[in-house]
Design a protein around this motif. Sequence first.
Motif, PDB file in Angstrom:
ATOM      1  N   GLU A  11       0.810  -1.219   0.000  1.00  0.00           N
ATOM      2  CA  GLU A  11       0.000   0.000   0.000  1.00  0.00           C
ATOM      3  C   GLU A  11       0.843   1.270   0.000  1.00  0.00           C
ATOM      4  OE1 GLU A  11       0.094  -1.609   4.295  1.00  0.00           O
ATOM      5  OE2 GLU A  11      -0.120  -2.387   2.246  1.00  0.00           O
ATOM      6  N   ARG A  14       4.753   2.884  -5.065  1.00  0.00           N
ATOM      7  CA  ARG A  14       4.311   3.774  -6.146  1.00  0.00           C
ATOM      8  C   ARG A  14       4.508   3.112  -7.507  1.00  0.00           C
ATOM      9  NH1 ARG A  14       4.060   5.815  -1.063  1.00  0.00           N
ATOM     10  NH2 ARG A  14       3.319   7.948  -1.086  1.00  0.00           N
ATOM     11  N   ASP A 324      -3.914   3.714   4.885  1.00  0.00           N
ATOM     12  CA  ASP A 324      -3.346   3.662   3.531  1.00  0.00           C
ATOM     13  C   ASP A 324      -4.173   2.771   2.608  1.00  0.00           C
ATOM     14  OD1 ASP A 324      -1.408   5.124   4.780  1.00  0.00           O
ATOM     15  OD2 ASP A 324       0.228   3.735   4.407  1.00  0.00           O
ATOM     16  N   LEU A 328      -6.485   3.649  -0.905  1.00  0.00           N
ATOM     17  CA  LEU A 328      -6.335   3.001  -2.219  1.00  0.00           C
ATOM     18  C   LEU A 328      -7.642   2.368  -2.675  1.00  0.00           C
ATOM     19  CD1 LEU A 328      -2.820   1.355  -1.821  1.00  0.00           C
ATOM     20  CD2 LEU A 328      -3.436   3.177  -3.417  1.00  0.00           C
ATOM     21  N   GLN A 331      -9.735   5.112  -4.043  1.00  0.00           N
ATOM     22  CA  GLN A 331      -9.235   5.501  -5.360  1.00  0.00           C
ATOM     23  C   GLN A 331      -9.753   4.545  -6.429  1.00  0.00           C
ATOM     24  OE1 GLN A 331      -4.936   6.161  -5.826  1.00  0.00           O
ATOM     25  NE2 GLN A 331      -5.025   5.036  -7.754  1.00  0.00           N
ATOM     26  N   GLN A 332      -9.663   3.247  -6.150  1.00  0.00           N
ATOM     27  CA  GLN A 332     -10.124   2.247  -7.110  1.00  0.00           C
ATOM     28  C   GLN A 332     -11.631   2.315  -7.318  1.00  0.00           C
ATOM     29  OE1 GLN A 332      -8.544  -1.293  -5.337  1.00  0.00           O
ATOM     30  NE2 GLN A 332      -6.422  -0.764  -5.813  1.00  0.00           N
ATOM     31  N   ALA A 343      -4.842   8.497  -4.331  1.00  0.00           N
ATOM     32  CA  ALA A 343      -4.626   8.323  -2.901  1.00  0.00           C
ATOM     33  C   ALA A 343      -3.239   8.841  -2.536  1.00  0.00           C
ATOM     34  CB  ALA A 343      -4.768   6.860  -2.525  1.00  0.00           C
ATOM     35  N   ARG A 345      -0.404   9.008   0.266  1.00  0.00           N
ATOM     36  CA  ARG A 345      -0.013   8.229   1.434  1.00  0.00           C
ATOM     37  C   ARG A 345       1.363   8.665   1.933  1.00  0.00           C
ATOM     38  NH1 ARG A 345       0.351   3.626  -2.274  1.00  0.00           N
ATOM     39  NH2 ARG A 345       0.182   5.358  -3.750  1.00  0.00           N
TER      40      ARG A 345
END
Length: 379
Positions: A11, A14, A324, A328, A331-332, A343, A345
């Motif tokens: 998580e 990048r 975190d 994500l 975001q998805q 997202a 983090r």
Amino acid sequence: MATALEALAPERRRQLRPLQPSGRAALSAGPGEPPLLDLASNDYLGLSRHPRLQEAAQRSIERDGVGAGASRLVSGSRPIHQDLEEELARWLGRERVLLYPSGFQANLAAVQALADRRSLVLADRLIHHSLLVGVQASGARLQRFRHNDLGDLERKLQQARQGDGTQRLLVISESLFSMEGTSPEVRRLTEICQRYGAALLLDEAHALGVLGEGGRGLGSGEAGIQLISGTFGKAFGSGGAFLAGDALLGEWLLQHSGPFRYTTALAPPLAAAALAALRLIQEREPQRRALLERAEHWRGALEAAGWHRPAGSGPILPLLVGDDARSLELQQRLEQQGLLSVAIRPPTVPAGTARLRLVLRQDLPEGSLERLLQALGSP
């Protein structure tokens, strides 16, 4: 290095993801991929694909080529560079502007111009990484004050002056923090710095074109700011950066700034597009005001839907999530509904404060807020 990469939690990892423009305020992952409404980029005024910027860049390519070919002090200085510097200086009410190829370079140069190994730098805890690298490169001692807590800053300045009444002091802050959406009280910040004889460096990268009188930033009209750092890669829709200050400091930068002297000059087409954007911004005051009004409406709607009200008053709306993995997941979820919001983090933000960074653009179509609220669901 390999061990550190292996230890990186999924998580926190990048990835680069190529995206291309796909219609109005939208991006896609490639041909045939569905468009994603852009709630992520810093193109606040939607100028990056404006015809006037494109035409200015194209004319510059035909006249000057794509790249400058050398530093400004060798053979890379073009008339468009000088035109942009002079017009930007007039607009900001500053005596001198110097262009840099990137905001990172400009911030390095700014800190090194105002601090050395005998200096004490007092910086907002959440300043941009480039400014921290600048402090490190300068050799100055660093103290952090609590985010936008000017009382904490003043206490630290007072202690510094009691310890050494002649020490060189530099205060660093931003006018619009890119991950928080918040702003300091710039007038009070300036007054405090003047009271204790501290120089002030204000990073206006995210405020220029959007906040302050006519979009000139929150430092507009404040003579006590020694240097303003700004970029063209956000509201200006182009690329590159600049420092603005008085004539003496501008000349010092020209003669001594390594990040200015030892780099290829800003690409002329980017300078031409930035100049076109500067003129366009001055014609679009109603659109700028409408963007800020829309941002307040979005904040209220998110709060009414049960989310924590995003801080600040500009176009950056951080939706705090905390975890975190959950950030994500959100975001998805948004991407599945055709919305792009990234997202954010750690280490970009402090641990436990992961968030979706929602960004308003002036050219977002009607109904964007309703789509967002539906995709987010309940907190």
